[in-house]
Design an enzyme around this catalytic site. Structure first.
Site, PDB file in Angstrom:
ATOM      1  N   HIS A 161      -0.578 -34.107   9.078  1.00  0.00           N
ATOM      2  CA  HIS A 161       0.501 -33.389   8.396  1.00  0.00           C
ATOM      3  C   HIS A 161       0.103 -31.951   8.069  1.00  0.00           C
ATOM      4  CE1 HIS A 161      -1.621 -35.047   4.762  1.00  0.00           C
ATOM      5  NE2 HIS A 161      -1.290 -33.889   4.222  1.00  0.00           N
TER       6      HIS A 161
ATOM      7  N   GLU B  55       4.272 -32.048   4.114  1.00  0.00           N
ATOM      8  CA  GLU B  55       4.062 -32.267   2.690  1.00  0.00           C
ATOM      9  C   GLU B  55       4.455 -30.977   1.960  1.00  0.00           C
ATOM     10  OE1 GLU B  55      -0.091 -32.809   1.743  1.00  0.00           O
ATOM     11  OE2 GLU B  55       0.330 -33.640  -0.229  1.00  0.00           O
TER      12      GLU B  55
ATOM     13  N   HIS C 219      -2.652 -26.729   3.192  1.00  0.00           N
ATOM     14  CA  HIS C 219      -3.666 -27.346   4.049  1.00  0.00           C
ATOM     15  C   HIS C 219      -3.019 -27.982   5.268  1.00  0.00           C
ATOM     16  CE1 HIS C 219      -2.571 -30.689   1.254  1.00  0.00           C
ATOM     17  NE2 HIS C 219      -2.642 -31.427   2.336  1.00  0.00           N
TER      18      HIS C 219
END
Ligand code: CO
Length: 134
Positions: free
Chosen positions: A79, A130, A7
């Site tokens: 992010h 991430e 994502h």
């Protein structure tokens, strides 16, 4: 070894307003809001054909997202999350190559119920990354 993009996250000051804007202006399909107290955020997912965009609103001022919004009051990209086959091996490689993991280095359970780590933006092209156990 890095896998798929899981994502892309956008920090927003008002998640309901952001959801309404995305729905009205793009026709996007959006999940319900989830509350993640351990991450200090409300989250909702915009579904794209090949992945998702995560909208994040801080629960309160102690959230790391709140600090981001101080600098970016209208919101902005926060992010990018990648799946990795072996999170611990990815973390150990990062550290061996001089990179830092936020929050002490132990994986935490992320928004999708899987372990995640965050790489310090200063150690990877100025962008928070991430990594999530696939
Ligand atoms: Co994320």
């Amino acid at each position: 070894m890095i896998g798929s993009i899981n994502h892309i996250a956008i920090a927003v000051p008002d998640i309901r307003a952001a959801m309404a804007q995305w729905q009205a202006r793009t026709g996007a399909e959006i999940s319900n809001i989830q509350t993640l107290p351990e991450h200090g955020v409300y989250v909702a997912f915009i579904r794209a054909e090949n992945g998702k965009v995560e909208l994040l609103e801080p629960i309160d001022d102690s959230s790391p997202i709140a600090k981001f919004l101080e600098k970016n009051p209208d919101g902005g990209m926060h992010h990018i999350c990648f799946d990795v086959a072996d999170l611990i091996a990815s973390r150990d490689r990062l550290i061996a190559e001089g990179g830092r993991v936020l929050g002490g280095g132990e994986p935490r359970i992320g928004a999708h119920g899987k372990p995640v780590i965050f790489i310090h933006p200063k150690d990877l092209t100025g962008t928070l990354i991430e990594l999530q156990q696939a």
